[in-house]
Design an enzyme around this catalytic site. Structure first.
Site, PDB file in Angstrom:
ATOM      1  N   LYS A 102       0.784  -1.307  -0.041  1.00 63.32           N
ATOM      2  CA  LYS A 102      -0.192  -0.106   0.194  1.00 63.32           C
ATOM      3  C   LYS A 102       0.789   1.018  -0.051  1.00 63.32           C
ATOM      4  O   LYS A 102       0.825   2.130  -0.618  1.00 63.32           O
ATOM      5  CB  LYS A 102      -0.877  -0.071   1.762  1.00 63.32           C
ATOM      6  CG  LYS A 102      -2.224  -0.689   1.129  1.00 63.32           C
ATOM      7  CD  LYS A 102      -2.917  -1.423   2.542  1.00 63.32           C
ATOM      8  CE  LYS A 102      -3.945  -2.312   2.238  1.00 63.32           C
ATOM      9  NZ  LYS A 102      -4.369  -2.516   3.366  1.00 63.32           N
ATOM     10  N   GLN A 146      -4.714  -1.420   9.218  1.00 67.76           N
ATOM     11  CA  GLN A 146      -4.120  -2.411   9.138  1.00 67.76           C
ATOM     12  C   GLN A 146      -5.237  -4.024  10.435  1.00 67.76           C
ATOM     13  O   GLN A 146      -4.514  -4.090  11.122  1.00 67.76           O
ATOM     14  CB  GLN A 146      -3.217  -3.229   8.950  1.00 67.76           C
ATOM     15  CG  GLN A 146      -2.657  -4.643   8.112  1.00 67.76           C
ATOM     16  CD  GLN A 146      -3.198  -4.521   6.522  1.00 67.76           C
ATOM     17  OE1 GLN A 146      -3.275  -3.776   5.711  1.00 67.76           O
ATOM     18  NE2 GLN A 146      -4.188  -5.439   6.612  1.00 67.76           N
ATOM     19  N   ASP A 169     -10.744   3.078   4.467  1.00 68.45           N
ATOM     20  CA  ASP A 169     -11.242   1.396   4.045  1.00 68.45           C
ATOM     21  C   ASP A 169     -12.716   1.017   4.525  1.00 68.45           C
ATOM     22  O   ASP A 169     -12.903  -0.209   4.196  1.00 68.45           O
ATOM     23  CB  ASP A 169     -10.995   0.271   5.703  1.00 68.45           C
ATOM     24  CG  ASP A 169     -10.075  -1.126   5.003  1.00 68.45           C
ATOM     25  OD1 ASP A 169      -9.262  -0.747   4.024  1.00 68.45           O
ATOM     26  OD2 ASP A 169      -8.414  -1.379   5.663  1.00 68.45           O
TER      27      ASP A 169
END
Lengths: 316, 316
Positions: A102, A146, A169
């Site tokens: 990422k 994450q 997200d």
């Protein structure tokens, strides 16, 4: 797709029925006009070709070019460079790999990023402090935690700790709610990826049955929602006798939520009916709710139950 | 159910497949143990009986008795009497009828209620002022805005103006999000009514296919979510070669979200595979995404797209 063998969604678009799994006649390379050829190719059973293998790698490169242009034009207007803050907890190798990818991709499109690395024994409170600071930091445009997080941390609480407008997200409860109501929202990246692959390849889902194998809340559910959605918030119509006995399986349980006022030729009065052809369907079903006297009064009862729950502050 | 002919949900529980529309062998009156009889009744094709007509009216009376007991015991502990505030706009006769029914039923179970009546030209700002006051009023346990609202008012904005913990209609974006994530929430009363009818009648939905005809966001969607849900938030498993070519229709488009690391006997190394038997399925599908190089890189790209959207504050 990621599958939990325990369940699937079968969704249907707004046009006529076709059999399971959407069939596309459109090549990702060919113009829509040429679609018929591939289709005829199947129908006239000429030599069968292997599937066109969709390269997500190539498609992603294209999208990243577009994002890069978007970033530059955004900055050229005097805006700050987009900034992604990634919170990474513990030493899960897969998580570290994903985060590296990422960061690398962000750099390639001109998006600043930072990793906030924490040991796996970090407290939930500290994580929420970090998200709070990032929420308030005007330099930070996107925040990502994450997953998975260690067991002593509640992932849902941490996801909801991110400001919805910075929740890239798309896991914040408000972004999920907006997605499920067809409102603009930050969409979970995996679901968004599947949607983009389908759209850019030219695969037709409108009016087709689509099987989403997998019931997970972070992949299967949002994908099902995207595929089910047509971007319009429709009010239920309600059509008297829409559900006829031939549609109903012997022994089925039929619950009618319809509310329709129709003219009764017998009495000359207006009467309330549902969407089900009650007299015919009741001969075939094992259980059936009438209208009136079915779902209606139950709805009022459940409202009162909610009021009591609210008074007791059981849910919040 | 309320039907928009344009779409349906076909959901499946966690057990084996059965054909469409859940079949129940359980009489709402009989004990579960006697379930088999009705079932055999069908199988041995004895004289077919009409469906058991489920009286929502009777079931609602029972639930209201339970709520009444709940209210009294809550008050006996020294708590205030639950209070429902209903905002009613304009002179839609159906809306006035519904509100009257709610007020009457509330009184019957010992829940205080009030109607805040506003003319149909009321401004959205005034409605939001009212919900704000009610949100802050400790006497008020539940707030309900009777829909529909006049066209110049955005229903979504008003529903989100109610504090989630007082949102007894369950239409606040946070309650929708929680419902869709299987979290405790105030559930929309109609969906809750359908669920309660199914549960109290003893209709088995676990492992069955259930058709929810209707795509509305305030009835069909929450009902589908309740029926799909098992109260557990599952992480996707991911199983190599779970999707075999015999499961895939000729010409289908197959998008693989699976991520599995398997041992490669050829190389002796670990390699990444999806959930689809790629080599076999690609011979039958029209489109297929590989793993790696399919959804993965696209997911990263979409994350970056979200970051740019967040920076531009396009969604919020």
């Amino acid at each position: 797709m990621t599958v939990s063998a325990s369940a699937f969604w079968l969704l249907r678009g707004r046009l006529g029925r076709v059999s399971a799994l959407g069939r596309s006649a459109v090549s990702p390379l060919a113009a829509p006009g040429t679609a018929g050829r591939a289709f005829r190719g199947f129908r006239s059973s000429v030599l069968r070709h292997d599937a066109i293998i969709i390269s997500g790698t190539e498609m992603a490169k294209q999208i990243q070019k577009e994002i890069q242009r978007g970033v530059e034009s955004w900055i050229s207007l005097g805006n700050g460079r987009p900034h992604l803050s990634i919170i990474l907890v513990g030493d899960n190798p897969a998580s570290h790999t994903y985060v590296r990818k990422k960061i690398k991709a962000a750099a390639a499109v001109g998006i600043c990023s930072e990793i906030i690395l924490k040991p796996k024994d970090v407290s939930q409170e500290e994580l929420l402090d970090i998200t709070n600071q990032l929420n308030m930091d005007p330099r930070v445009s996107g925040i990502l935690v994450q997953l998975p997080l260690p067991d002593h941390v509640d992932e849902r609480t941490v996801c909801n700790g991110i400001a919805p407008e910075k929740d890239v997200d798309g896991f914040h409860i408000i972004n999920i709610g907006r997605l499920c109501l067809d409102q603009h929202s930050l969409i979970p990246a995996t679901a968004s990826a599947v949607w983009e692959i389908i759209k850019r390849t030219g695969i037709e889902t409108f009016g087709k049955n689509v099987v989403v194998a997998g019931r997970s809340k972070n992949a299967g559910m949002p994908i099902a929602m995207l595929l089910h959605t047509d971007g319009e918030h429709e009010r239920p119509g309600g059509i008297p006798k829409l559900i006829t006995s031939d549609m109903v399986k012997e022994g089925a349980a039929v619950i009618d939520v319809g509310i329709n006022y129709v003219h009764d030729p017998m009495t000359g009065k207006t009467k309330l009916v549902g969407d089900v052809d009650f007299e015919a369907v009741k001969k075939k079903a094992s259980f059936i709710t009438p209208v009136p006297g079915g779902v209606g009064p139950m709805t009022v009862a459940m409202l009162l139950k909610n009021t009591l729950l609210a008074a007791k502050k059981i849910i919040y």
